[in-house]
Design an enzyme around this catalytic site. Structure first.
Site, PDB file in Angstrom:
ATOM      1  CB  CYS A  82      25.756  -3.425   3.288  1.00 46.71           C
ATOM      2  SG  CYS A  82      26.913  -4.692   2.732  1.00 46.71           S
ATOM      3  CG  ASP A  99      23.300 -11.569   2.720  1.00 50.87           C
ATOM      4  OD1 ASP A  99      23.373 -10.347   2.894  1.00 50.87           O
ATOM      5  OD2 ASP A  99      24.126 -12.228   2.045  1.00 50.87           O
TER       6      ASP A  99
HETATM    7  C1  RUB Z   1      26.280  -7.987   1.423  1.00 51.70           C
HETATM    8  C2  RUB Z   1      24.953  -7.644   2.016  1.00 51.70           C
HETATM    9  C3  RUB Z   1      23.892  -7.152   1.054  1.00 51.70           C
HETATM   10  C4  RUB Z   1      23.055  -8.358   0.617  1.00 51.70           C
HETATM   11  C5  RUB Z   1      22.130  -8.015  -0.530  1.00 51.70           C
HETATM   12  O1  RUB Z   1      27.140  -8.629   2.343  1.00 51.70           O
HETATM   13  O2  RUB Z   1      24.694  -7.801   3.185  1.00 51.70           O
HETATM   14  O3  RUB Z   1      23.043  -6.244   1.681  1.00 51.70           O
HETATM   15  O4  RUB Z   1      23.912  -9.417   0.204  1.00 51.70           O
HETATM   16  O5  RUB Z   1      22.880  -7.639  -1.664  1.00 51.70           O
HETATM   17  P1  RUB Z   1      28.614  -9.058   1.876  1.00 51.70           P
HETATM   18  P2  RUB Z   1      22.306  -7.846  -3.153  1.00 51.70           P
HETATM   19  O6  RUB Z   1      29.292  -7.842   1.356  1.00 51.70           O
HETATM   20  O7  RUB Z   1      29.229  -9.613   3.129  1.00 51.70           O
HETATM   21  O8  RUB Z   1      28.454 -10.127   0.804  1.00 51.70           O
HETATM   22  O9  RUB Z   1      21.048  -7.051  -3.213  1.00 51.70           O
HETATM   23  O10 RUB Z   1      23.406  -7.316  -4.020  1.00 51.70           O
HETATM   24  O11 RUB Z   1      22.064  -9.302  -3.340  1.00 51.70           O
END
Ligand code: RUB
Length: 313
Positions: A122, A191
Site C-alpha cells: 500500500c 490503520d
Molecule cells: C492506507 C493504508 C496505510 C495506512 C497507514 O489505506 O492502509 O497502510 O493507512 O498509512 P487507504 P500512513 O489507502 O485505504 O487509506 O502511515 O500514511 O498513516
C-alpha cells in the site's frame, strides 16, 4: 464558511482524495480548526455536528477517531475561550502527526542494514519515512512495492520512492511469496493497532505477514501512537470497511456474481516482530501500555462527548 465545507471535506475522505490514516487524521484536525474559526454562534452544537460528519466517513482508521476526540476535548466558558482551546488542540495534533512521522523515520531507519531489500504494501507515510530516512543516511537499499489492488496505492509508493532515487520493483499482490527470498524486511503502516498488539492495515497485509513468518523475514510496522485504539481496551472490535464492488470489477461481471471488497485486514500480533512508534521500537505486546500511558482513558469519551458513530456492519 458553512457546514457545507465540512460535508465537502468528509466527501474527500470517503472518495479517498484524502487517504492514508495519518493524512486523514491531520486533515480532520485542520477541518475542525478552520470550521471553529468561522462559527459565529452555538459553538458546541456546531462543532459536534462537524465532528459527527467527519467521524462517519471511514470506519477503520483509528487515527481519525483519535484526532477528532483529541481536538473536541476543548475547554472554556465563553465561545471565544472554547474556540481558542480547540484551535490550540488542533495545532497540537497536527504537530504530533508531523513530528511522529519524522521520529519514526529516525528510529526505524536504524534497523535497516545497508545492502538490504525491503518489501512494503500500500502507501504508508510512516513506513516510507523509515525507508526514505535509511536511504538519506546513505544506506544502499532497494524496495519491492506491491501494487495494492483494487486502488493501486502501490503506484503512489513506487512513484514517491523513485522520486527520491530509491530503486523500486513493482509487483502484483499475489507475487509476494514468489519473491520473498529476495526480501530482508517487510515494513508496512497501520490503520489501527489493537490493545492486544494486532495490526489492522490494507487488505493483503496479513497474507504478507504469513509469508514473511514462513520465510523468517522480519515483519515491522510503522505506527504513530495515535494509531493505537483505546476502544479495543473495552473489548470493542475494529470495524473493517467494505467498499464499493465497482472498485473491483466492471458492471458486466458485477451483474453476474457477488463481489466483496474489504479494504483492510487483521494481522495477529505473533506475526509482528516490531512496531516502530515515535516513542521507540516496541514489541506488539506493549500496545496496552501505549494506550494507557499515551492516549489515556480520556479518548474513550464517545459518551462523554455524545457523538454518534454509525457502525458499518
Ligand atoms: C492506507 C493504508 C496505510 C495506512 C497507514 O489505506 O492502509 O497502510 O493507512 O498509512 P487507504 P500512513 O489507502 O485505504 O487509506 O502511515 O500514511 O498513516
Amino acid at each position: 464558511m458553512s457546514i457545507d465545507y465540512v460535508v465537502k471535506s468528509a466527501e474527500k475522505i470517503k472518495n479517498m482524495e484524502v487517504r492514508g490514516a495519518g493524512r486523514i487524521a491531520k486533515f480532520c484536525a485542520k477541518v475542525l480548526m478552520e470550521y471553529a474559526m468561522e462559527i459565529k454562534k452555538n459553538f458546541d452544537e456546531e462543532m459536534k455536528k462537524a465532528a459527527e460528519i467527519l467521524l462517519n466517513t471511514r470506519p477503520t482508521a483509528v487515527s481519525l477517531y483519535n484526532s477528532i476526540y483529541y481536538v473536541m476535548d476543548y475547554s472554556g466558558e465563553s465561545d471565544e475561550e472554547k474556540r481558542e482551546s480547540l484551535v490550540k488542540r488542533a495545532k497540537e495534533f497536527i504537530e504530533w502527526v508531523d513530528t511522529a512521522q519524522k521520529e519514526i523515520g529516525r528510529i526505524g531507519s536504524r534497523r535497516i542494514k545497508s545492502g538490504s531489500t525491503i518489501l512494503t504494501h500500500c502507501n504508508s507515510a510512516s513506513a516510507l519515512s523509515v525507508i526514505k530516512e535509511a536511504y538519506r543516511k546513505g544506506k544502499d537499499i532497494e524496495v519491492f512495492a506491491t501494487e495494492s489492488r483494487p486502488r493501486y496505492q502501490g503506484h503512489l509508493t513506487a512513484k514517491e520512492l523513485s522520486a527520491e532515487g530509491i530503486p523500486v520493483t513493482l509487483i502484483v499482490d499475489s507475487a509476494v511469496r514468489y519473491f520473498i527470498r529476495e526480501i530482508d524486511y517487510v515494513i508496512v503502516g497501520a490503520d489501527a493497532i489493537t490493545v492486544n498488539g494486532s495490526l489492522v492495515n490494507k487488505i493483503g497485509t496479513s497474507q504478507i505477514a504469513l509469508i514473511a513468518k514462513e520465510a523468517r523475514v522480519p515483519f515491522m510496522v510503522a505506527a504513530e501512537t495515535y494509531k493505537f485504539s483505546p476502544k479495543t481496551l473495552l473489548g470493542e472490535s475494529i470495524v473493517i470497511e467494505e467498499r464499493d464492488p465497482a472498485e473491483v470489477a466492471p458492471e458486466e461481471l458485477r451483474s453476474l456474481v457477488k463481489i466483496r471488497n474489504p479494504a483492510f485486514d487483521i494481522t495477529p500480533r505473533h506475526y509482528i516482530d516490531l512496531i516502530i512508534t515515535e516513542i521507540g521500537a516496541i514489541p506488539p505486546e506493549m500496545a496496552y501500555l501505549v494506550i494507557k500511558e499515551r492516549l489515556g482513558y480520556r479518548l474513550l469519551g464517545e459518551d462523554e462527548l455524545k457523538l454518534s458513530v454509525h457502525h458499518y456492519d
